[in-house]
Design a protein around this motif. Structure first.
Motif, PDB file in Angstrom:
ATOM      1  N   LEU A 256       0.808  -1.214   0.000  1.00  0.00           N
ATOM      2  CA  LEU A 256       0.000   0.000   0.000  1.00  0.00           C
ATOM      3  C   LEU A 256       0.848   1.273   0.000  1.00  0.00           C
ATOM      4  O   LEU A 256       0.402   2.315  -0.474  1.00  0.00           O
ATOM      5  CB  LEU A 256      -0.958  -0.008   1.182  1.00  0.00           C
ATOM      6  N   ALA A 257       2.053   1.201   0.526  1.00  0.00           N
ATOM      7  CA  ALA A 257       2.934   2.371   0.471  1.00  0.00           C
ATOM      8  C   ALA A 257       3.313   2.687  -0.973  1.00  0.00           C
ATOM      9  O   ALA A 257       3.339   3.857  -1.383  1.00  0.00           O
ATOM     10  CB  ALA A 257       4.181   2.136   1.316  1.00  0.00           C
ATOM     11  N   LYS A 258       3.589   1.658  -1.756  1.00  0.00           N
ATOM     12  CA  LYS A 258       3.912   1.886  -3.172  1.00  0.00           C
ATOM     13  C   LYS A 258       2.703   2.416  -3.931  1.00  0.00           C
ATOM     14  O   LYS A 258       2.826   3.259  -4.835  1.00  0.00           O
ATOM     15  CB  LYS A 258       4.420   0.589  -3.803  1.00  0.00           C
ATOM     16  N   ILE A 259       1.509   1.938  -3.569  1.00  0.00           N
ATOM     17  CA  ILE A 259       0.300   2.451  -4.198  1.00  0.00           C
ATOM     18  C   ILE A 259       0.116   3.924  -3.862  1.00  0.00           C
ATOM     19  O   ILE A 259      -0.236   4.742  -4.723  1.00  0.00           O
ATOM     20  CB  ILE A 259      -0.924   1.618  -3.774  1.00  0.00           C
ATOM     21  N   ALA A 260       0.360   4.293  -2.610  1.00  0.00           N
ATOM     22  CA  ALA A 260       0.245   5.699  -2.210  1.00  0.00           C
ATOM     23  C   ALA A 260       1.249   6.562  -2.970  1.00  0.00           C
ATOM     24  O   ALA A 260       0.918   7.661  -3.434  1.00  0.00           O
ATOM     25  CB  ALA A 260       0.453   5.833  -0.705  1.00  0.00           C
ATOM     26  N   GLU A 261       2.468   6.063  -3.105  1.00  0.00           N
ATOM     27  CA  GLU A 261       3.472   6.799  -3.867  1.00  0.00           C
ATOM     28  C   GLU A 261       3.039   6.953  -5.315  1.00  0.00           C
ATOM     29  O   GLU A 261       3.140   8.042  -5.897  1.00  0.00           O
ATOM     30  CB  GLU A 261       4.812   6.073  -3.799  1.00  0.00           C
ATOM     31  N   GLY A 262       2.559   5.870  -5.912  1.00  0.00           N
ATOM     32  CA  GLY A 262       2.117   5.924  -7.296  1.00  0.00           C
ATOM     33  C   GLY A 262       0.926   6.835  -7.506  1.00  0.00           C
ATOM     34  O   GLY A 262       0.769   7.442  -8.579  1.00  0.00           O
ATOM     35  N   ALA A 263       0.080   6.953  -6.483  1.00  0.00           N
ATOM     36  CA  ALA A 263      -1.063   7.856  -6.576  1.00  0.00           C
ATOM     37  C   ALA A 263      -0.646   9.316  -6.546  1.00  0.00           C
ATOM     38  O   ALA A 263      -1.390  10.185  -6.999  1.00  0.00           O
ATOM     39  CB  ALA A 263      -2.040   7.579  -5.433  1.00  0.00           C
ATOM     40  N   GLY A 264       0.550   9.564  -6.017  1.00  0.00           N
ATOM     41  CA  GLY A 264       1.051  10.935  -5.948  1.00  0.00           C
ATOM     42  C   GLY A 264       0.976  11.566  -4.578  1.00  0.00           C
ATOM     43  O   GLY A 264       1.087  12.791  -4.457  1.00  0.00           O
ATOM     44  N   ILE A 265       0.792  10.747  -3.521  1.00  0.00           N
ATOM     45  CA  ILE A 265       0.780  11.285  -2.158  1.00  0.00           C
ATOM     46  C   ILE A 265       2.137  11.930  -1.877  1.00  0.00           C
ATOM     47  O   ILE A 265       3.192  11.354  -2.170  1.00  0.00           O
ATOM     48  CB  ILE A 265       0.485  10.166  -1.143  1.00  0.00           C
ATOM     49  N   ALA A 266       2.121  13.107  -1.280  1.00  0.00           N
ATOM     50  CA  ALA A 266       3.342  13.901  -1.121  1.00  0.00           C
ATOM     51  C   ALA A 266       4.398  13.204  -0.275  1.00  0.00           C
ATOM     52  O   ALA A 266       5.592  13.232  -0.608  1.00  0.00           O
ATOM     53  CB  ALA A 266       2.993  15.260  -0.505  1.00  0.00           C
ATOM     54  N   SER A 267       3.989  12.596   0.844  1.00  0.00           N
ATOM     55  CA  SER A 267       4.945  12.012   1.785  1.00  0.00           C
ATOM     56  C   SER A 267       4.465  10.623   2.180  1.00  0.00           C
ATOM     57  O   SER A 267       3.315  10.462   2.598  1.00  0.00           O
ATOM     58  CB  SER A 267       5.072  12.886   3.039  1.00  0.00           C
TER      59      SER A 267
ATOM     60  N   ARG B  61       0.095  13.222   3.956  1.00  0.00           N
ATOM     61  CA  ARG B  61       1.124  12.245   4.306  1.00  0.00           C
ATOM     62  C   ARG B  61       0.464  10.898   4.619  1.00  0.00           C
ATOM     63  O   ARG B  61      -0.631  10.839   5.174  1.00  0.00           O
ATOM     64  CB  ARG B  61       1.956  12.747   5.500  1.00  0.00           C
ATOM     65  N   PHE B  62       1.178   9.824   4.255  1.00  0.00           N
ATOM     66  CA  PHE B  62       0.642   8.472   4.390  1.00  0.00           C
ATOM     67  C   PHE B  62       1.656   7.624   5.147  1.00  0.00           C
ATOM     68  O   PHE B  62       2.801   7.467   4.711  1.00  0.00           O
ATOM     69  CB  PHE B  62       0.396   7.866   3.005  1.00  0.00           C
ATOM     70  N   LEU B  63       1.234   7.089   6.290  1.00  0.00           N
ATOM     71  CA  LEU B  63       2.098   6.226   7.094  1.00  0.00           C
ATOM     72  C   LEU B  63       1.516   4.819   7.084  1.00  0.00           C
ATOM     73  O   LEU B  63       0.402   4.597   7.573  1.00  0.00           O
ATOM     74  CB  LEU B  63       2.195   6.741   8.524  1.00  0.00           C
ATOM     75  N   LEU B  64       2.264   3.880   6.535  1.00  0.00           N
ATOM     76  CA  LEU B  64       1.865   2.473   6.536  1.00  0.00           C
ATOM     77  C   LEU B  64       2.521   1.791   7.725  1.00  0.00           C
ATOM     78  O   LEU B  64       3.745   1.776   7.840  1.00  0.00           O
ATOM     79  CB  LEU B  64       2.290   1.788   5.238  1.00  0.00           C
ATOM     80  N   CYS B  65       1.702   1.244   8.600  1.00  0.00           N
ATOM     81  CA  CYS B  65       2.196   0.582   9.807  1.00  0.00           C
ATOM     82  C   CYS B  65       1.929  -0.908   9.686  1.00  0.00           C
ATOM     83  O   CYS B  65       0.776  -1.357   9.825  1.00  0.00           O
ATOM     84  CB  CYS B  65       1.508   1.145  11.045  1.00  0.00           C
ATOM     85  N   ARG B  66       2.972  -1.678   9.415  1.00  0.00           N
ATOM     86  CA  ARG B  66       2.827  -3.132   9.330  1.00  0.00           C
ATOM     87  C   ARG B  66       2.877  -3.698  10.745  1.00  0.00           C
ATOM     88  O   ARG B  66       3.866  -3.524  11.458  1.00  0.00           O
ATOM     89  CB  ARG B  66       3.928  -3.709   8.452  1.00  0.00           C
TER      90      ARG B  66
END
Length: 204
Positions: free
Chosen positions: A131-142, A166-171
């Motif tokens: 999901l972090a890569k998806i957020a990056e690909g979507a264009g989320i700033a941080s 900003r998007f924090l993925l917590c595994r």
């Protein structure tokens, strides 16, 4: 060649210890939490305070509601707390967040890689979805990912200092959420949250 599953061998986070480290002063935010475990964790953090809106029976809605809150109150800090399964129900909301680019929205995704509410079946993030890569690909700033307790101090700083949205993925490890008995009178919860929201707006 099929993509490999994300490496979770370093995951040692207990979700019940997560939010207090990330939000040491939760009252500085207006919060929305996705249904099931995310809502219980957020309710335990805040004592189910009036500034928290918890979801029930609306899987996938937390991020969209958080975006609406951020756009409606640009001077307030907004936190949307969701789970991996819930976010995947409405993953396109990440692209909408990136396009709207609110400068006051924090997203925390608690990723246990399973559908805990229905028996613990493996979710997509247990297979090949990051999901972090998806957020990056979507264009989320941080975007940041954590999986160990020793990373939480840096994560807390990220939530304050990184450009928003900003998007924090917590595994996190499989396991129960916080033991909090939620108020399931959803109409009363909505009215309480609305009154608190309006009072804050009127005081500005």
């Amino acid at each position: 060649m099929s993509p490999s599953a994300p490496d979770r061998s370093d995951v040692t986070l207990d979700r019940r210890d997560l939010l207090p480290h990330l939000f040491p002063d939760p009252a500085r935010y207006r919060m929305v939490a996705g249904l099931a475990g995310a809502s219980r964790d957020a309710a335990a953090l805040t004592g189910e305070a009036d500034y928290l809106f918890t979801m029930g029976g609306a899987m996938g809605a937390a991020l969209s509601i958080g975006l609406g809150m951020a756009l409606a109150a640009p001077d307030a800090e907004i936190a949307a707390i969701t789970g991996d399964g819930e976010l995947l129900m409405n993953v396109g909301a990440l692209a909408t967040v990136a396009s709207a680019a609110p400068g006051n929205l924090t997203i925390v995704c608690i990723d246990n890689a399973q559908h805990a509410e229905t028996g613990g079946q493996p979710g997509h993030t247990a297979r090949c979805t990051d999901l972090a890569k998806i957020a990056e690909g979507a264009g989320i700033a941080s975007v940041m990912t954590v999986s160990r307790p020793d990373q939480l101090a840096a994560a807390a700083r990220f939530l304050i200092a990184a450009p928003a949205p900003r998007f924090l993925l917590c595994r996190v490890l499989p396991g129960p959420p916080c033991a909090w008995n939620r108020d399931w009178d959803l109409a009363a919860c909505r009215q309480r949250f609305r009154a608190a929201w309006q009072a804050q707006c009127d005081s500005r």
